[in-house]
Motif scaffolding. Structure first.
Motif: not given
Lengths: 331, 328
Positions: B225-226, B228-229, B231-233
């Protein structure tokens, strides 16, 4: 009418797997207006998370593929198929996202301060010191006590609720126009859930930030959302304001969901449940996708159902019996 | 952090003493007699007995053990029978060569292993991933002494005599014969050139193993998940992979530092022989057949201690990379 901030139109996200094409999101359309909180509800596997990840282009391709004809417009600009550079400039900057699992969404080997500062340094070009000070201010804003000490701590030193607050601080850092919150409270216990929801509501008001809240919890929807999109089997099956959805649900599935909620008036009685499970996304049933589980299924349900606009522009339902049902429901 | 390191250091002390004990008894219980090295026709039994007394071999084993341990703790490793000089001098001559070779091989192996494994994971199932897998499997399957011979054949012999390449690598020794007449810059270059082939022979096999391990570890981490986090940043793929994912993926790979050191040391025995590299591997090998007890014991003890040190380094690296270990 004002141009909506986010307009998702006919979004179709398929996964190409060995078992076949998983049509996780199959023609979803909705809009998020400036400053409003839109809830997307539906049970597990209905495609709500895939919808949100598609908006930010965060799905691994392959196996995922956003099909031709899909459109996501943010502030009027098409972002499906936009190049990576443009998407990076949106992510964490104009559109932020927080996730379901605060325990695993933060990188365990970097301090929370570093992880917040990173966003500020990338998007707002802050220096090391400035970014750290801003990180402390953000931690304070999301209600973390002793932020100047917490800033140097690592995720494993914080509780789940605290970590979700850190995620929110990170998401807020660049004053985004839109926050996508994917089941932000599901992994937390009830008291913390209420606190986090309250915080989100407060921040969206004070920052004028729209929120796309994805949840399977109708209680959460009732508490914080302005409008609701109900999803089932990769499609939108009903839209409306919170009030409309809760008082006059148009689709049998929505009614089923509401009937399965415990309430003060039906205490002591068995809760209703919707029989069966979500059909297989590799092979959605023909016609109405809810037909096999629908207590009201009958003639006309074998036909492909269109999303029909009801009394107002934001009010629609994907059921051929909507009107008939409405009449009896009103009595 | 400092306390963590001190605790690890203290816990290494009994380990090293244990190693010394095992080394001593293993060598002394092995059949053979060092005096046989000096045996010559016409030697009487009395002379041999006298020699045994001189070496202290007439004493019972536990007395010899305590004497040896006592002397070793004061830094006295005894006198090498075959080299006819103090063991410490022999070690000082040969050990650094082996350490340089091993360190280079380890560095090269980890550098390339980590890079290749990461690229493979990020581009999983691509043609590059498959091609690298095949090449790595080849190197992983080949014994290092065979690889060494093939490297000599291609990068040294053919490169120089058949293909007339502008660059070729020397196949033996640590320096050229004219080393003493070179300028400082040329000396450095000469040493580096001599290091290339033995380092490659040792490193290729390890690289393959590390890359394989790294690929698996990275594949697991980039699904977290982190990541993906990150990337989402709005971070670039390079930052996501090399900052957020790599550090997490390295945690299990660090274990290999400790695990590969013994493999490396046994590898040096072949490689030093093939490349005429004056190192400890070859020296110990010779010493074993001559029953040069003091040298075998000291050499083995140092190798074993290096393994302990390597594991210590791995432990410290864990703490540097992973804050969850640091604060326990």
């Amino acid at each position: 009418m004002m141009e909506p901030m986010l307009r998702v139109q006919d979004l179709r996200t398929y996964f190409f797997t060995d078992q076949g094409v998983v049509k996780a999101v199959d023609g979803v359309s909705f809009e998020v207006n400036e400053g409003e909180t839109l809830g997307i509800v539906g049970e597990s596997g209905c495609g709500k998370t895939v919808t949100s990840l598609s908006v930010l282009g965060l799905l691994p391709e392959p196996p995922a593929q956003i099909m031709a004809g899909s459109s996501v417009k943010f502030l009027g600009d098409e972002i499906i198929g936009a190049d990576e550079g443009r998407m990076r400039n949106l992510r964490g900057n104009k559109i932020s996202m927080i996730f379901q699992e605060p325990m695993s969404s933060l990188n365990p080997v970097y301090s929370v301060g570093d992880q917040i500062a990173e966003v500020l340094r990338v998007h707002r070009r802050m220096g090391r010191k400035e970014a750290r000070d801003e990180a402390i201010r953000l931690l304070d804003e999301v209600g973390i006590p002793a932020p100047d000490r917490r800033v140097a701590e690592y995720p494993h030193q914080l509780s789940g609720g605290m970590r979700q607050r850190v995620m929110i601080a990170m998401a807020l850092s660049c004053e985004p126009k839109l926050l996508i919150a994917d089941e932000p409270t599901t992994a937390l216990d009830v008291t913390i859930q209420a606190q986090i929801l309250e915080l989100l509501e407060e921040l969206s008001l004070s920052h004028g930030m729209a929120v796309l809240l994805i949840t399977h919890d109708l209680g959460v929807v009732a508490e914080v959302c302005d409008r609701v999109v109900v999803m089932y089997a990769g499609q939108v099956i009903e839209t409306g304001t919170v009030n409309e959805i809760f008082t006059e649900p148009a689709h049998p599935y929505t009614r089923g969901l509401l009937a399965s909620l415990p309430s003060v008036t039906n205490s002591g009685r068995r809760l209703n449940s919707i029989s069966g499970t979500v059909p297989n996304p590799v092979d959605w049933p023909r016609g109405c996708r809810f037909r096999e589980r629908c207590p009201e299924a009958g003639d006309g349900c074998e036909e492909e159902q269109a999303l029909v606009t009801l009394e107002s522009a934001g009010r629609s339902s994907r059921c051929c019996k909507t009107e008939a049902v409405n009449l009896t429901g009103a009595g | 952090m400092t306390r963590y390191i001190i605790r690890r250091l203290l816990s290494a002390i009994p380990l090293v003493l244990g190693i010394a004990t095992i080394v001593f008894f293993a060598v002394n219980l092995a059949p053979g007699d060092p005096t046989l090295y000096f045996l010559s026709p016409g030697m009487t039994q009395d002379v041999i007995e006298q020699m045994r007394i001189n070496f202290g071999l007439d004493q019972p084993v536990h007395v010899r053990y305590l004497r040896w341990l006592g002397a070793m703790l004061t830094g006295d490793f005894g006198h090498s029978i075959s080299h006819s000089r103090p063991v410490l001098e022999v070690l000082v001559d040969f050990l650094p060569n082996t350490l340089i070779l091993s360190a280079c091989a380890l560095f090269v192996a980890f550098l390339f292993g980590i890079i290749i494994g990461t690229i493979q994971a990020v581009r999983q199932y691509s043609i590059m991933d498959s091609a690298m897998s095949v090449v790595l499997l080849f190197f992983y399957s080949m014994p290092s002494f065979w690889l060494a011979l093939m490297l000599i054949l291609t990068l040294s012999l053919f490169a120089r005599n058949v293909w007339d390449l502008p660059i070729w690598f020397p196949a033996s020794g640590i320096v050229s014969v004219d080393y003493d007449f070179l300028t400082f810059g040329e000396k450095v270059r000469d040493r580096v050139m001599h290091l290339v082939l033995p380092t490659l022979s040792l490193a290729l096999v390890l690289t393959a193993g590390i890359a394989r391990y790294m690929r698996g570890s990275m594949l697991e981490v980039i699904r977290q998940d982190y990541v993906r986090t990150a990337k989402a940043k709005g971070l670039s793929e390079a930052v996501v992979v090399f900052k957020h994912a790599l550090r997490n993926a390295l945690i299990p790979v660090i274990t290999l530092v400790g695990l590969y050191i013994p493999v490396l040391f046994s590898g040096t025995i072949f490689i030093e022989t093939i490349f005429a590299w004056p190192g400890m591997g070859r020296t110990i090998y010779d010493a074993i057949f001559i029953r040069d007890y003091p040298l075998v014991m000291a050499g083995t003890f140092f190798f074993a201690s290096m393994v302990v040190v390597a594991n210590l380094i791995a432990d410290v690296l864990y703490a540097v990379i992973d804050p969850r270990i640091r604060y326990e």
